[in-house]
Design a protein around this motif. Sequence first.
Motif, PDB file in Angstrom:
ATOM      1  N   PHE A  80       0.826  -1.207   0.000  1.00 38.81           N
ATOM      2  CA  PHE A  80       0.000   0.000   0.000  1.00 38.81           C
ATOM      3  C   PHE A  80       0.860   1.256   0.000  1.00 38.81           C
ATOM      4  O   PHE A  80       1.932   1.284   0.603  1.00 38.81           O
ATOM      5  N   PHE A  81       0.322   2.295  -0.669  1.00 32.64           N
ATOM      6  CA  PHE A  81       0.935   3.616  -0.640  1.00 32.64           C
ATOM      7  C   PHE A  81       0.165   4.493   0.347  1.00 32.64           C
ATOM      8  O   PHE A  81      -0.925   4.136   0.802  1.00 32.64           O
ATOM      9  N   ASP A  82       0.735   5.654   0.677  1.00 30.22           N
ATOM     10  CA  ASP A  82       0.127   6.512   1.693  1.00 30.22           C
ATOM     11  C   ASP A  82      -1.316   6.873   1.377  1.00 30.22           C
ATOM     12  O   ASP A  82      -2.143   7.032   2.279  1.00 30.22           O
ATOM     13  N   SER A  83      -1.644   7.051   0.107  1.00 29.37           N
ATOM     14  CA  SER A  83      -2.989   7.459  -0.279  1.00 29.37           C
ATOM     15  C   SER A  83      -4.016   6.345  -0.108  1.00 29.37           C
ATOM     16  O   SER A  83      -5.226   6.586  -0.151  1.00 29.37           O
ATOM     17  N   GLY A  84      -3.540   5.095   0.058  1.00 30.91           N
ATOM     18  CA  GLY A  84      -4.423   3.937   0.056  1.00 30.91           C
ATOM     19  C   GLY A  84      -4.336   3.160  -1.242  1.00 30.91           C
ATOM     20  O   GLY A  84      -4.867   2.051  -1.344  1.00 30.91           O
ATOM     21  N   ALA A  85      -3.683   3.730  -2.267  1.00 25.57           N
ATOM     22  CA  ALA A  85      -3.448   3.000  -3.514  1.00 25.57           C
ATOM     23  C   ALA A  85      -2.620   1.756  -3.209  1.00 25.57           C
ATOM     24  O   ALA A  85      -1.843   1.728  -2.241  1.00 25.57           O
ATOM     25  N   PHE A  86      -2.756   0.710  -4.036  1.00 23.50           N
ATOM     26  CA  PHE A  86      -2.072  -0.538  -3.720  1.00 23.50           C
ATOM     27  C   PHE A  86      -1.784  -1.347  -4.976  1.00 23.50           C
ATOM     28  O   PHE A  86      -2.301  -1.079  -6.068  1.00 23.50           O
ATOM     29  N   SER A  87      -0.940  -2.339  -4.816  1.00 24.48           N
ATOM     30  CA  SER A  87      -0.722  -3.363  -5.842  1.00 24.48           C
ATOM     31  C   SER A  87      -0.588  -4.693  -5.124  1.00 24.48           C
ATOM     32  O   SER A  87      -0.100  -4.760  -3.990  1.00 24.48           O
ATOM     33  N   GLN A  88      -1.032  -5.754  -5.776  1.00 20.34           N
ATOM     34  CA  GLN A  88      -0.881  -7.079  -5.191  1.00 20.34           C
ATOM     35  C   GLN A  88      -0.732  -8.114  -6.304  1.00 20.34           C
ATOM     36  O   GLN A  88      -1.218  -7.944  -7.421  1.00 20.34           O
ATOM     37  N   GLY A  89      -0.039  -9.194  -5.962  1.00 20.93           N
ATOM     38  CA  GLY A  89       0.193 -10.268  -6.918  1.00 20.93           C
ATOM     39  C   GLY A  89       1.297 -11.172  -6.416  1.00 20.93           C
ATOM     40  O   GLY A  89       1.928 -10.915  -5.375  1.00 20.93           O
ATOM     41  N   ALA A  90       1.541 -12.248  -7.127  1.00 21.00           N
ATOM     42  CA  ALA A  90       2.586 -13.193  -6.749  1.00 21.00           C
ATOM     43  C   ALA A  90       3.944 -12.494  -6.763  1.00 21.00           C
ATOM     44  O   ALA A  90       4.221 -11.654  -7.620  1.00 21.00           O
ATOM     45  N   LEU A  91       4.807 -12.833  -5.798  1.00 21.16           N
ATOM     46  CA  LEU A  91       6.131 -12.238  -5.717  1.00 21.16           C
ATOM     47  C   LEU A  91       7.081 -12.823  -6.750  1.00 21.16           C
ATOM     48  O   LEU A  91       8.128 -12.250  -7.030  1.00 21.16           O
ATOM     49  N   GLN A  92       6.721 -13.975  -7.302  1.00 20.76           N
ATOM     50  CA  GLN A  92       7.590 -14.630  -8.283  1.00 20.76           C
ATOM     51  C   GLN A  92       6.755 -15.209  -9.407  1.00 20.76           C
ATOM     52  O   GLN A  92       5.734 -15.843  -9.163  1.00 20.76           O
ATOM     53  N   TRP A  93       7.200 -14.973 -10.639  1.00 21.43           N
ATOM     54  CA  TRP A  93       6.536 -15.546 -11.802  1.00 21.43           C
ATOM     55  C   TRP A  93       7.056 -16.954 -12.031  1.00 21.43           C
ATOM     56  O   TRP A  93       8.267 -17.194 -12.043  1.00 21.43           O
ATOM     57  N   ILE A  94       6.144 -17.933 -12.189  1.00 21.46           N
ATOM     58  CA  ILE A  94       6.514 -19.330 -12.370  1.00 21.46           C
ATOM     59  C   ILE A  94       6.114 -19.768 -13.771  1.00 21.46           C
ATOM     60  O   ILE A  94       4.939 -19.658 -14.151  1.00 21.46           O
ATOM     61  N   PRO A  95       7.053 -20.270 -14.586  1.00 17.60           N
ATOM     62  CA  PRO A  95       6.703 -20.745 -15.931  1.00 17.60           C
ATOM     63  C   PRO A  95       5.632 -21.836 -15.876  1.00 17.60           C
ATOM     64  O   PRO A  95       5.602 -22.651 -14.959  1.00 17.60           O
ATOM     65  N   TYR A  96       4.729 -21.815 -16.842  1.00 18.56           N
ATOM     66  CA  TYR A  96       3.667 -22.804 -16.992  1.00 18.56           C
ATOM     67  C   TYR A  96       2.636 -22.741 -15.865  1.00 18.56           C
ATOM     68  O   TYR A  96       1.916 -23.702 -15.613  1.00 18.56           O
TER      69      TYR A  96
END
Length: 253
Positions: free
Chosen positions: A76-92
């Motif tokens: 999260f950023f101070d405004s409340g904006a955010f991003s989320q998702g897997a920390l690592q990309w896995i092939p297939y």
Amino acid sequence: MRSQWECFLQNQGSWHGSFTTFSPKGQQLKDIPSVLTIEGLDDNQKIRLTLRYLPPEQAIFNRILEYTNVDRYLMFFDSGAFSQGALQWIPYGEFGAEFGLIEGNRRLRMVQLYNRESQLKQLTLIREKLGGTDTPERPPLTLEQLLGEWRGEAVTLYSDLRTPNIYPTHLKLQHDQSNRLVQQLTFGTGESLRTITSSAKIDGSILYFDGGATPVGFPDLGNAHQEKGSVSTQLNSPRFENTWILSGCRFAG
């Protein structure tokens, strides 16, 4: 700066909107009304999310999530904006990410999902406003609204919670005579100052950026919003961008 938990709490409220799904070519597939309620419990020591899907002429579906901390995959950023998702990309394996922007009584979220062949599967745009407010939907974004010079500030967060990087940015967007969009991004200061230049072929409402895995942007998904990602991902290097233009200001994540 606020703690991650305090930033999460910036999103409290009852958010009324819809989940609009698009194909990789930007064609709308479906639109499902929704209400997302985010509330602090136990003196804000716990946060509960209650999501109600309200498909027309179908049964209502509820999903409830509770949080007592913020996991590393959610930033999260101070405004409340955010991003989320897997920390690592896995092939297939399937891969996805969500970006959420917030301004006043409106939120704009976008989910990009890739299939097991690393091809873009679908985009879901989530436009929301606080219950009890009467803010009209903004018209679709046009190419002309993107053009010009945009000066601002970028903040980079890290999952290990080290000190964020904050630096100035300068973005120039031009429409050249060969019907291409040319962008030049300058960011950083001193020895870390960098400039990146790229261009895109304009094909109706789709921008095909040069290089790598055929990046593509959709400048008119609605509510003055642009989405930029890739038709396919490269090994260990998926890239996403979510842009929202409001009253002469450009928000991107």
